[in-house]
Design a protein around this motif. Structure first.
Motif: not given
Length: 107
Positions: A57-61, A28-30, A78-80
């Motif tokens: 997943n693409i999130f705001t802060l 998973r990449i966030i 997971i990779m941020l």
């Protein structure tokens, strides 16, 4: 488990997709980037560049920080990825569990 935290203004690109994802077994990449998370065209383009077997997943802060308790429970590698130093700094000041950062392209 968060396996890699990367700072790269390009977000998701060849080096990330082919080198880091494969070598780290990322499932998973966030992406944590306000501009990307609020731009439908950018989100579509990023979804097209990810490997088919990797969740994105693409999130705001703000959203990312709110979701971190759930992220910690995931049984995935997971990779941020952060698009800029300001967002990464704000994230790390609030979520103080990041031990190392991989630096990619910075303007």
């Amino acid at each position: 488990m968060i396996k890699l935290v990367r700072l790269d203004h390009r977000l998701l690109h060849g080096q990330v997709v082919f080198a880091w994802v494969q070598s780290m077994g990322i499932q998973r990449i966030i992406i944590i980037d306000d501009a990307a998370a609020t731009d439908d065209l950018k989100k579509t383009a990023l979804n097209l560049t990810k490997p088919p077997n990797v969740r994105l997943n693409i999130f705001t802060l703000e959203t990312a920080l709110a979701k971190m308790p759930k992220v910690e429970e995931l049984q995935e590698n997971i990779m941020l990825i952060f698009g800029n130093t300001r967002t990464m700094r704000q994230f790390c000041e609030t979520y103080q569990k990041i031990e190392s950062i991989n630096y990619g392209g910075l303007p």
